[in-house]
Structures are given as structure tokens and as C-alpha cells.
Write an enzyme that holds these catalytic residues in place. Structure first.
Site, PDB file in Angstrom:
ATOM      1  CB  ALA A 144      -0.890   0.009   1.233  1.00 52.36           C
ATOM      2  N   PRO A 145       0.450   2.330  -0.685  1.00 57.77           N
ATOM      3  CG  PRO A 145       0.370   4.550  -1.444  1.00 57.77           C
ATOM      4  CD  PRO A 145       1.214   3.586  -0.649  1.00 57.77           C
ATOM      5  N   GLY A 146       0.162   1.296  -3.265  1.00 55.65           N
ATOM      6  CA  GLY A 146       0.049   0.614  -4.553  1.00 55.65           C
ATOM      7  C   GLY A 146       0.843   1.211  -5.709  1.00 55.65           C
ATOM      8  N   GLY A 147       1.728   2.148  -5.413  1.00 52.72           N
ATOM      9  CA  GLY A 147       2.536   2.745  -6.493  1.00 52.72           C
ATOM     10  C   GLY A 147       3.279   1.687  -7.288  1.00 52.72           C
ATOM     11  CE  LYS A 148       8.689   1.518  -4.764  1.00 54.29           C
ATOM     12  NZ  LYS A 148       7.912   2.348  -3.805  1.00 54.29           N
TER      13      LYS A 148
ATOM     14  CD  GLU B 135       0.055  -2.234   3.749  1.00 55.19           C
ATOM     15  OE1 GLU B 135       0.991  -2.064   2.942  1.00 55.19           O
ATOM     16  OE2 GLU B 135       0.138  -1.926   4.954  1.00 55.19           O
TER      17      GLU B 135
ATOM     18  NE  ARG C 291       0.494   2.267   4.311  1.00 54.01           N
ATOM     19  CZ  ARG C 291       1.055   3.382   3.844  1.00 54.01           C
ATOM     20  NH1 ARG C 291       0.777   4.540   4.397  1.00 54.01           N
ATOM     21  NH2 ARG C 291       1.905   3.342   2.832  1.00 54.01           N
TER      22      ARG C 291
ATOM     23  CG  ASP D 236       8.759  -0.167  -1.535  1.00 57.50           C
ATOM     24  OD1 ASP D 236       9.929   0.249  -1.501  1.00 57.50           O
ATOM     25  OD2 ASP D 236       7.772   0.598  -1.638  1.00 57.50           O
TER      26      ASP D 236
ATOM     27  CB  CYS E  19      11.989   5.849   0.586  1.00 55.62           C
ATOM     28  SG  CYS E  19      10.773   5.821   1.907  1.00 55.62           S
TER      29      CYS E  19
END
Ligand SMILES: C[S@@+](CC[C@H](N)C(=O)[O-])C[C@H]1O[C@@H](n2cnc3c(N)ncnc32)[C@H](O)[C@@H]1O
Length: 291
Positions: free
Chosen positions: A104-108, A126, A131, A169, A220
């Protein structure tokens, strides 16, 4: 960020970039984008194309990249340019079965679904029920219908299926982004505490990769305790690290930090600092499961 002065080459350029507002960027979603996508985007924003990712467009130092109709139609996903690197490195192909353990939130997740052109499967897991809502909304908006969602602690994903490709991630202290949003930095202790969870998530995920399959670990954050240390602890006889090559300025992973040795293999991993892409910080490592 003074604590990282010794490990960030071009520290002045780094400091200059983090003092500025971030450059907003979007990733074209090829599952939904229409032929006039670029033309429409250029009507709404001042656009510069990324030098290395054909789907990424920089929109300048603005704070409202989600206001265009193109966004609501799912033609793009608002995503940091650097945050698109882990999936580019994982390189999912049509037909692949892919697991995204912390999604989440699902960018990748939506980027993977785009890469495999909704063929094959993306299992998007997730832990946070809250989320999951944003994950579902983004999967729906972008038409990422190869994604199947799962609401589990990543350390408890059943081992009855093996995947061609796995993305971890990981939850992290977020130094790569919060330094630019002028948010409070995590304490040394907090970054050390979260690294235990990261090692457990990564070790578990490595069990779920098919022989000769690949796994990408990303965060990140800048903290070596959450990056190189985690990777060095998870490496074992059944896995090896693959050297990551990138077509833009970046730094290699650290072999040691504050007297702690992580090994020469860490040079195969990459660190992306904010000044490299005028984007957030990222760390990425790529594992190959032995046959
Ligand atoms: C860095 S974010 C993921 C961002 C996402 N991959 C994307 O590109 O949009 C990390 C996610 O891991 C989730 N998380 C935290 N602990 C977890 C666990 N034990 N198992 C699975 N997910 C977890 C967090 O709720 C958060 O949504």
C-alpha cells in the site's frame, strides 16, 4: 542529515536539493493512457521527460500533481521518479507471477501490473487494514486487474506458492523523503529497531522466490542499519546479489559504516540520493535465488 556527511559524496549538492521543494513527477499508466496522453499532460503542466524512465514525467516544483483529469481517469500515477527504480530493476515481464509483500498504497503494485500488461499475477500484500483502502482504490483507478490483494503480516505469507519475482518495499524510517518535507528525522534507535522487522520480512520473502527467480529489496531511507545491514544479514547459501546497473548518476551501497562491516558484495547495491534525480532518496538491492 549531518550524520551522513561522510557517506554522501557531493554533500553540498545533496544539501542544496533537500532544502528545495521536491520536483513532482508522474508515471504514465500504459494500461489506461490514451494516445493523446502527452499532449493533454502538457496542457495541464510544464512537462520534462525523465532521462532514463520512458514512463516518467517531471512536472516541476509544484504541490498539486493530482489535480488533472488524467489522474482521475487512471492515466497516470503520482510517483517519485526515484520510487519507480525498484520495479524497473525487478523487471517483471508479461506472464510473470509477482509478489509485492508491502504494497500500500500501490505505487509499485500498479507499476508491476502495467509492466506485465495485466497478464500473469501480482499478489499485493499489505499488513495495515487502513492502508488496504488506498491500495484498492489505486488498483481500481489504474485498472491494475492482475493484482490480487492480501491483508497479512508479510512475515506470515503462506509458503505454498513460489513466485518468479518478489518485491520487498519495506516499511522504513523514510529519511529519503522526510528530509525534504522538513519532517522530524527518526532517531538512531528507531532505525535500528525497524531493521529487525526488515530482516524478518526479507528472509521470509526470499523463501517465496522460485529457483533462479529474483527479489528486489528497497527502502526510501539512508540509514545503513535499514539497508546494507539488512541485506547482509539476509544473504545465505541459497541467494546471491546481482550487480544493479542504472543509466543515471547514483552511488554504490556501503561496504561498512561506523565500524560495522557489511561486505564487499554491497557494492552491487545502489543508493539514490535526492540530488541524483531531484527526487526522494532510495536504496535498492537485487537478489537472485540459486537453482
Ligand atoms: C514503503 S511502504 C510501501 C509503499 C508501496 N510499495 C508503494 O509503492 O506504494 C511500506 C508498507 O509496508 C506496510 N507494512 C508494515 N509492516 C508490514 C508487515 N509486517 N507486513 C506487510 N506490510 C507491512 C506499511 O503499512 C506500508 O504500507
Amino acid at each position: 542529515m549531518e550524520k551522513y556527511k561522510e557517506i554522501i559524496p557531493e554533500y553540498k549538492a545533496f544539501q542544496k536539493e533537500v532544502e528545495k521543494d521536491p520536483v513532482a513527477s508522474v508515471r504514465r499508466n500504459n494500461l489506461k493512457a490514451r494516445p493523446d496522453f502527452e499532449e493533454k499532460l502538457a496542457k495541464d503542466f510544464e512537462v520534462e521527460k525523465s532521462s532514463w524512465n520512458k514512463d516518467v514525467y517531471r512536472l516541476g516544483r509544484i504541490d498539486n500533481p493530482g489535480t488533472s483529469m488524467l489522474h482521475w481517469r487512471g492515466e497516470y500515477y503520482v510517483q517519485e521518479e526515484s520510487a519507480t527504480a525498484p520495479v524497473e530493476i525487478l523487471n517483471p515481464k508479461p506472464g510473470d507471477h509477482v509478489l509485492d509483500t508491502c504494497s500500500a498504497p500501490g505505487g509499485k503494485t500498479t507499476q508491476i501490473a502495467d509492466k506485465i500488461n495485466n497478464t500473469g499475477i501480482v499478489v499485493a500484500n499489505e499488513k495495515s487494514g487502513q492502508r488496504m483502502k488506498s491500495l484498492h482504490a489505486n488498483v481500481y483507478r489504474t485498472g491494475a486487474f492482475s493484482a490480487n490483494t492480501l491483508n497479512l503480516d508479510g512475515r506470515r505469507i503462506p509458503e505454498d506458492t513460489e513466485y518468479d519475482k518478489v518485491l520487498v518495499d519495506a516499511p522504513c524510517s523514510g529519511e529519503g523523503n522526510n528530509c525534504r518535507r522538513k519532517e522530524k528525522a527518526a532517531s538512531e534507535q528507531q532505525t535500528k529497531d525497524i531493521s529487525k522487522l526488515q530482516v524478518d520480512l526479507l528472509k521470509k520473502a526470499l523463501n517465496l522466490v522460485k529457483p533462479r527467480g529474483t527479489l528486489v529489496y528497497s527502502t526510501c531511507t539512508f540509514s545503513p542499519w535499514e539497508n546494507e545491514q539488512v541485506v547482509s544479514k539476509a544473504l545465505n547459501d541459497t541467494t546471491s546479489l546481482e550487480r544493479i546497473k542504472l543509466d543515471f548518476n547514483h552511488c554504490r551501497g556501503l561496504e561498512s559504516f561506523e565500524g560495522e562491516e557489511f561486505g564487499s558484495e554491497m557494492d552491487k547495491t545502489v543508493r539514490i540520493y535526492p540530488h541524483h534525480l531531484k527526487s526522494g532518496g532510495m536504496y535498492v538491492a537485487k537478489f537472485r535465488k540459486k537453482s
